[in-house]
Design a protein around this motif. Sequence first.
Motif, short mmCIF file in Angstrom:
data_model
loop_
_atom_site.label_atom_id
_atom_site.label_comp_id
_atom_site.label_asym_id
_atom_site.label_seq_id
_atom_site.Cartn_x
_atom_site.Cartn_y
_atom_site.Cartn_z
N ASP A 3 0.87 -1.18 0.00
CA ASP A 3 0.00 0.00 0.00
C ASP A 3 0.91 1.23 0.00
N ARG A 4 1.04 1.84 -1.15
CA ARG A 4 1.93 2.99 -1.29
C ARG A 4 1.47 4.19 -0.47
N PRO A 16 -12.46 6.55 0.75
CA PRO A 16 -12.76 5.68 1.88
C PRO A 16 -11.85 4.45 1.87
N SER A 17 -11.52 3.96 3.05
CA SER A 17 -10.65 2.78 3.14
C SER A 17 -11.37 1.57 3.72
N GLY A 18 -12.63 1.72 4.05
CA GLY A 18 -13.41 0.60 4.59
C GLY A 18 -14.89 0.84 4.38
#
Length: 86
Positions: A3-4, A16-18
Amino acid sequence: MSDRFKNFGNTLQSPPSGGAPITPDDGQNLPMATRALNVATAGDVAVTTVDGDMLTLYIAAGSAFPIRAIKVFSTGTTATGIIGLW
């Protein structure tokens, strides 16, 4: 998988990440405030925002509608397939 962007801050402008499905409920708050809502079938979504405002919004299917919601009511909600994004 790498995950850069893991060392970048998570702001309201970042994606959003979730997320999780939301079952509208007149009594229960969501476990986490949303950053956006997505619906499978367009319609009205009745919410309480993080500021305590009660709103009914029309949300088109397939788009992420940015809203900081803490509750999605079953009364007044006609959209289906609601996903909360955070």
